[in-house]
Scaffold this active site. Structure first.
Site, mmCIF file in Angstrom:
data_model
loop_
_atom_site.group_PDB
_atom_site.id
_atom_site.type_symbol
_atom_site.label_atom_id
_atom_site.label_comp_id
_atom_site.label_asym_id
_atom_site.label_seq_id
_atom_site.Cartn_x
_atom_site.Cartn_y
_atom_site.Cartn_z
ATOM 1 N N SER A 17 0.781 -1.110 0.106
ATOM 2 C CA SER A 17 0.153 0.105 0.104
ATOM 3 C C SER A 17 0.904 1.292 0.119
ATOM 4 C CB SER A 17 -0.857 0.008 1.131
ATOM 5 O OG SER A 17 -1.622 1.216 1.313
ATOM 6 N N ASP A 53 -8.410 2.235 -7.337
ATOM 7 C CA ASP A 53 -9.763 2.460 -6.834
ATOM 8 C C ASP A 53 -10.726 2.805 -7.834
ATOM 9 O OD1 ASP A 53 -9.022 2.686 -4.173
ATOM 10 O OD2 ASP A 53 -8.701 4.600 -4.002
#
Length: 407
Positions: free
Chosen positions: A145, A294
């Protein structure tokens, strides 16, 4: 209460004001708190995630609950690690306690931080005892991440000797990492980069300044999805720039190339048009979304509704979001007639079947699951379970969606 939509006409018009980027707002809020509030923010995000972070940065309470806000958990872990003499317990929802944070905690411990796990090793909740961190060099895996790295970069200038981060492996969500670097430089912090090594110079002072946050491109993705599956569309969105810090601005090129959605910029307005004579280049859409995970859900629904096969890769981080987004997508795409195959880091729509009943879309406590499936209302009656999850990033989404003109 569930949300019900009757099948809507496929010609869409409308103008929508989307609030500021959650990603930009959250980074600037942390920097503002670190440097005694020299930054005046305009068009800040009104998302639940940002409000949770803002509250946590201003509270004096010992126990801080970030609920589902993953960004807040990561940024606050680093922030509180350097608040000398401050002791906090950082916790969240049951799902948050399943989301790993071990890489960030290990990096902070390398720098000298005092952080303890209160339940499961490598996961929240955390007990943090803030202190001056004596070290200034750390090596971090970049494959999980980018928010771990951003959390470190944000506190770097406040460390006594600055911070040098060496990243190992392929960087996930690179545009989000570069957004952090660009914002640091914009507010007056010196950041040097050489390959996978980032060096943040120390400073104790930032000048007074104002910053207008660009509207959120991730939120804009749902309107690209609507335009893609419409017969015709003219949707104007405020306030967006052609030159954006946000990685999800890749929507402009992706939706033009694969779906015939054109983007026109006029000052701070973005208007989306559907090209009526668009001819796709390939029968199967193949995209590496490592830099922009996303928007994967929005893209997958666009493909499903238009019966376009697709193969999306670079999606390993979707397994550790609000839900396992790959598994959730596989389940819900089937309800709108698309059969998907998933791996640890990819999703492919491989075949289609007719819808035999009204889709009832589960949202899995995930805001993006709810909003990405909204365009299905142009094809069928639709029911959304727990529509309120959109509060996490785009609280007014359903009002804005319902306020569009469908003819």
């Amino acid at each position: 209460m569930n949300l019900f939509f009757s099948k809507k006409p496929k010609n869409i018009r409308g103008q929508i004001s989307i609030t500021g980027s959650k990603s930009e707002s959250n980074r600037l809020l942390v920097l503002n708190a670190l440097f005694a509030h020299p930054i005046e923010l305009f068009n800040s995000s009104q998302s639940a995630d940002t409000l949770v972070l803002k509250q946590a940065l201003s509270t004096s309470e010992e126990v801080i609950d970030v609920h589902h806000a993953g960004t807040a958990m990561r940024f606050l872990t680093a922030y509180f690690a350097i608040q000398e003499g401050r002791k906090v317990i950082l916790t969240g929802s049951d799902r948050m306690k399943q989301r790993p944070i071990g890489i960030l905690v290990a990096a902070l411990r390398q720098l000298g931080a005092e952080i303890h796990y209160l339940e499961k090793e490598g996961f929240p909740p955390l007990a943090i005892h803030g202190k001056k961190l004596p070290q200034n060099q750390v090596k971090v895996s970049a494959e999980i991440s980018s928010q771990y790295i951003t959390a470190l970069l944000l506190i770097g200038a406040k460390l006594p000797h600055g911070l040098t981060i060496e990243l190992t492996g392929k960087i996930t969500s690179l545009p989000y990492l570069m957004m952090t670097v660009d914002l640091l430089r914009k507010v007056g912090i010196v950041v040097a980069q050489q390959g996978n090594i980032f060096q943040v110079h120390p400073t104790s002072f930032l000048p007074s300044q104002s910053h207008t946050v660009e509207s959120d491109w991730s939120s804009a993705s749902y309107y690209y999805g609507l335009a893609a599956v419409a017969d015709s569309a003219q949707l104007t969105l405020d306030s967006f720039q052609a030159e954006s810090l946000q990685g999800d601005a890749a929507l402009v090129e992706i939706y033009a190339q694969h779906f015939g959605v054109q983007s026109a910029f006029n000052h701070d307005q973005l208007t989306l048009y559907k090209s009526l004579d668009f001819q796709p280049e390939n029968s199967t859409i193949s995209i590496d979304l490592n830099a922009t995970p996303d928007i994967a859900q929005t893209l997958a629904v666009s493909c499903a509704l238009l019966k376009k096969k697709c193969h999306f890769t670079g999606l390993a981080t979707l397994r550790i979001k609000e839900t396992d987004r790959l598994l959730a997508l596989q389940n819900e795409l089937k309800k709108i007639g698309a059969i998907a195959e998933i791996t640890a880091d990819s999703l492919a729509i491989v075949s289609f079947e007719e819808m035999t009943e009204k889709p009832v879309i589960a949202t899995y406590q995930d805001h993006r699951m709810a909003m990405s499936f909204a365009p299905a209302a142009l094809y069928t009656d639709l029911e959304i379970i727990h529509p309120e999850v959109v509060e996490k990033s785009y609280p007014t989404f359903w009002e804005d969606f319902s306020g569009l003109t469908f003819v």
